[in-house]
Design a protein around this motif. Structure first.
Motif, PDB file in Angstrom:
ATOM      1  N   GLU A  66       0.859  -1.194   0.000  1.00 32.35           N
ATOM      2  CA  GLU A  66       0.000   0.000   0.000  1.00 32.35           C
ATOM      3  C   GLU A  66       0.891   1.239   0.000  1.00 32.35           C
ATOM      4  OE1 GLU A  66      -3.497  -0.251   2.525  1.00 32.35           O
ATOM      5  OE2 GLU A  66      -3.446   1.920   2.835  1.00 32.35           O
ATOM      6  N   ILE A  67       0.434   2.285  -0.684  1.00 35.30           N
ATOM      7  CA  ILE A  67       1.182   3.543  -0.703  1.00 35.30           C
ATOM      8  C   ILE A  67       0.547   4.490   0.305  1.00 35.30           C
ATOM      9  CG2 ILE A  67       1.787   5.551  -2.135  1.00 35.30           C
ATOM     10  CD1 ILE A  67       1.910   3.404  -4.485  1.00 35.30           C
ATOM     11  N   ILE A  68       1.378   4.964   1.217  1.00 36.33           N
ATOM     12  CA  ILE A  68       0.908   5.790   2.334  1.00 36.33           C
ATOM     13  C   ILE A  68       1.501   7.182   2.185  1.00 36.33           C
ATOM     14  CG2 ILE A  68       1.247   6.060   4.847  1.00 36.33           C
ATOM     15  CD1 ILE A  68       0.901   3.007   5.016  1.00 36.33           C
ATOM     16  N   GLU A  69       0.688   8.188   2.513  1.00 33.68           N
ATOM     17  CA  GLU A  69       1.162   9.572   2.403  1.00 33.68           C
ATOM     18  C   GLU A  69       2.066   9.913   3.584  1.00 33.68           C
ATOM     19  OE1 GLU A  69      -1.205  13.452   1.451  1.00 33.68           O
ATOM     20  OE2 GLU A  69      -2.502  11.727   1.059  1.00 33.68           O
ATOM     21  N   SER A  70       3.199  10.506   3.317  1.00 30.08           N
ATOM     22  CA  SER A  70       4.138  10.830   4.398  1.00 30.08           C
ATOM     23  C   SER A  70       3.621  12.016   5.220  1.00 30.08           C
ATOM     24  CB  SER A  70       5.519  11.144   3.835  1.00 30.08           C
ATOM     25  OG  SER A  70       5.468  12.332   3.095  1.00 30.08           O
ATOM     26  N   GLY A  71       3.938  12.020   6.493  1.00 32.50           N
ATOM     27  CA  GLY A  71       3.620  13.142   7.374  1.00 32.50           C
ATOM     28  C   GLY A  71       2.181  13.218   7.828  1.00 32.50           C
ATOM     29  N   LYS A  72       1.303  12.411   7.233  1.00 33.44           N
ATOM     30  CA  LYS A  72      -0.124  12.433   7.600  1.00 33.44           C
ATOM     31  C   LYS A  72      -0.429  11.237   8.477  1.00 33.44           C
ATOM     32  CE  LYS A  72      -3.263  14.570   4.346  1.00 33.44           C
ATOM     33  NZ  LYS A  72      -4.321  14.218   3.385  1.00 33.44           N
ATOM     34  N   PRO A  73      -1.215  11.434   9.560  1.00 27.93           N
ATOM     35  CA  PRO A  73      -1.528  10.277  10.414  1.00 27.93           C
ATOM     36  C   PRO A  73      -2.229   9.176   9.603  1.00 27.93           C
ATOM     37  CG  PRO A  73      -2.385  12.322  11.369  1.00 27.93           C
ATOM     38  CD  PRO A  73      -1.879  12.668  10.010  1.00 27.93           C
ATOM     39  N   TYR A  74      -1.836   7.946   9.839  1.00 28.24           N
ATOM     40  CA  TYR A  74      -2.446   6.794   9.165  1.00 28.24           C
ATOM     41  C   TYR A  74      -2.983   5.848  10.229  1.00 28.24           C
ATOM     42  CZ  TYR A  74      -3.179   2.783   6.116  1.00 28.24           C
ATOM     43  OH  TYR A  74      -3.764   1.738   5.434  1.00 28.24           O
ATOM     44  N   LYS A  75      -4.246   5.436  10.054  1.00 32.61           N
ATOM     45  CA  LYS A  75      -4.868   4.541  11.041  1.00 32.61           C
ATOM     46  C   LYS A  75      -4.639   3.087  10.630  1.00 32.61           C
ATOM     47  CE  LYS A  75      -9.499   4.176  12.868  1.00 32.61           C
ATOM     48  NZ  LYS A  75     -10.793   4.808  12.751  1.00 32.61           N
ATOM     49  N   VAL A  76      -3.812   2.416  11.402  1.00 36.52           N
ATOM     50  CA  VAL A  76      -3.590   0.981  11.178  1.00 36.52           C
ATOM     51  C   VAL A  76      -4.725   0.252  11.889  1.00 36.52           C
ATOM     52  CG1 VAL A  76      -1.945  -0.931  11.476  1.00 36.52           C
ATOM     53  CG2 VAL A  76      -1.094   1.409  11.184  1.00 36.52           C
ATOM     54  N   VAL A  77      -5.421  -0.671  11.180  1.00 43.48           N
ATOM     55  CA  VAL A  77      -6.539  -1.373  11.817  1.00 43.48           C
ATOM     56  C   VAL A  77      -6.434  -2.873  11.592  1.00 43.48           C
ATOM     57  CG1 VAL A  77      -8.057   0.628  11.487  1.00 43.48           C
ATOM     58  CG2 VAL A  77      -8.178  -1.258   9.886  1.00 43.48           C
ATOM     59  N   GLY A  78      -7.046  -3.602  12.500  1.00 43.88           N
ATOM     60  CA  GLY A  78      -7.043  -5.054  12.372  1.00 43.88           C
ATOM     61  C   GLY A  78      -7.856  -5.708  13.463  1.00 43.88           C
ATOM     62  N   ALA A  79      -7.671  -7.004  13.601  1.00 42.55           N
ATOM     63  CA  ALA A  79      -8.376  -7.778  14.621  1.00 42.55           C
ATOM     64  C   ALA A  79      -7.397  -8.737  15.279  1.00 42.55           C
ATOM     65  CB  ALA A  79      -9.541  -8.548  13.992  1.00 42.55           C
ATOM     66  N   ALA A  80      -7.724  -9.107  16.520  1.00 40.05           N
ATOM     67  CA  ALA A  80      -6.902 -10.062  17.270  1.00 40.05           C
ATOM     68  C   ALA A  80      -7.831 -11.007  18.007  1.00 40.05           C
ATOM     69  CB  ALA A  80      -6.007  -9.321  18.259  1.00 40.05           C
ATOM     70  N   TRP A  81      -7.374 -12.233  18.216  1.00 46.83           N
ATOM     71  CA  TRP A  81      -8.193 -13.218  18.909  1.00 46.83           C
ATOM     72  C   TRP A  81      -7.306 -14.216  19.631  1.00 46.83           C
ATOM     73  CZ3 TRP A  81      -8.176 -12.222  13.675  1.00 46.83           C
ATOM     74  CH2 TRP A  81      -7.617 -13.183  12.828  1.00 46.83           C
ATOM     75  N   ALA A  82      -7.902 -14.984  20.538  1.00 44.70           N
ATOM     76  CA  ALA A  82      -7.078 -15.856  21.385  1.00 44.70           C
ATOM     77  C   ALA A  82      -7.806 -17.141  21.788  1.00 44.70           C
ATOM     78  CB  ALA A  82      -6.620 -15.090  22.618  1.00 44.70           C
TER      79      ALA A  82
END
Ligand SMILES: Nc1nc2c(c(=O)[nH]1)N[C@H]1C(S)=C(S)[C@@H](COP(=O)(O)O)O[C@H]1N2
Ligand SMILES: [Mo]
Length: 380
Positions: free
Chosen positions: A279-295
């Protein structure tokens, strides 16, 4: 908010240039609706995990894992048989099943081969990426209530769940067609998170997900959640069927001796939905990393993210309350992505203090793929 197909089609029909529709949808969720075909026959489909945008996975995006072709079932003629080491063998219609105490459960399913495409060297089996996992609301009755009605004998040790689908296995050659079947030890079978369901997310269970009735075994990998359930056999010896002595097994070390053992509970794991690979991400701008986790049978206690290929880690925010046997969504604000190529990683730790491993343990063969997966991105 989920993006429905209807909204997509409606916007497209309103003569808005398609490019702008796609751009807008991608701003909300980088993936358009729809599943990825991993195998045509039997049908095996996965969710596009990059499109994760809610706690519940919509039915038409929920992965499908089939070993044989989908059986044709006449619901009026269908019966659930309960036999073997029971004092009162039963034959129940769907209405009989529904007369028992109705329960609602939120439970996730994950295929034990989810993430297999990331194994090196390439492994045998369906080459799932991240999408052979989903979380749903189920309506049904507990297996415990059904077993109580049948009055299980004290000599019983396991409960075998048999599906209506059958087929011939070529390697190793099966003795003619065999049914998909898996057993549960009585102790797990009697837990409240083990249900026989006829509704999924408030809708009648669809044929692809096991109609008219399927098991859902909270905390265990998906192979335990037998679809198109037709027979429950209570046994006095551990069951050694194909799908738990050859398929769906790992090597457990007993005094250093690798011993093939049936796969059961899901160990701690997390997946990054966004960004995705390259993925190409813009520099200097906040980026929201998202996902899921389970156990599996435990809870997710901590979620950490690295945006520098594992050199440093920061805590991510877990959303909402922990729901037992479900995934937990998480987010991480990457405040100032700096120009260049970098690797994003996610690592979950469960309530027993166990974290995701760095590498895949070969004792797990081509199953239970929970090691930390790098996601390489370009910041421009
Ligand atoms: N009867 C039957 N049940 C089955 C299977 C199957 O092939 N036949 N596949 C199992 C596996 S390996 C998984 S991961 C889950 C997937 O459930 P889903 O297709 O509803 O997502 O169903 C399980 N139950
Ligand atoms: Mo599976």
């Amino acid at each position: 908010m989920p993006i429905s197909r209807r909204r997509f089609l409606h916007a497209a029909a309103a003569a808005v240039p398609l490019v702008s529709v796609v751009t807008r949808l991608r701003a909300q969720s980088p993936a358009l609706p729809g599943r990825i075909t991993r195998m045509q026959s039997p049908v095996n489909l996965e969710m596009n995990f990059a499109g994760l945008n809610g706690f519940i996975t919509p039915n038409d995006l929920f992965y499908v894992r089939n070993h044989f072709s989908q059986p044709k079932i006449d619901v009026a003629a269908w019966r659930l048989k309960i036999e073997g080491a029971v004092n009162k063998p039963l034959e129940l219609t769907l209405d009989d099943v529904k007369e028992l105490s109705v329960k609602r459960r939120r439970l996730m399913l994950e295929c034990a081969g989810n993430g297999r495409v990331y194994l090196t060297p390439a492994a045998k089996g369906v080459n799932w990426q991240l999408g052979a996992v989903g979380n749903a609301d189920w309506t049904g009755v507990t297996l415990a209530d059904v077993l109580d009605r049948a009055d299980v004998k004290s000599s019983a040790v396991e409960v075998v769940l048999e599906g209506a689908d059958t087929g011939v296995i070529a390697d190793p050659q099966s003795p003619g067609p065999i049914a998909f079947a898996r057993s549960l030890p009585l102790e797990k079978a009697r837990k409240p998170e083990v249900i026989l369901a006829w509704h999924m997310n408030g809708m009648d269970l669809s044929p692809e997900h096991g109609a008219p009735l399927r098991a859902v075994v909270g905390g265990w990998y998906g192979m335990a959640s037998v679809k198109w359930l037709k027979r429950i056999v209570v046994v006095e010896q551990p069951f050694q069927g194909f799908f738990q002595s050859l398929d769906y097994t790992y090597f457990r070390r007993i005094h250093g001796l690798p011993s093939l053992t049936a796969i059961t509970a899901i160990p701690v794991k997390s997946q990054i939905a966004r960004p995705s690979q390259d993925e190409i991400i813009e520099s200097g701008k906040p980026y929201k990393v998202v996902g899921a986790a389970w156990a599996g049978e435990a809870d997710v206690a901590k979620m950490e993210i690295s945006v520098d290929g594992g050199k440093t880690w920061s805590e991510a925010a877990l959303s909402g309350e922990a729901v037992p046997f479900c995934w937990r969504l998480w987010t991480f604000m990457w405040k100032e992505p700096a120009k260049g190529r970098t690797t994003v990683m996610a690592r979950a730790t469960d309530s027993n203090g166990v974290s995701q491993p760095r590498d895949h343990d070969p004792d797990r063969r081509n199953y239970m793929i929970t090691h930390v997966l790098p996601v390489e991105v370009e910041v421009k």
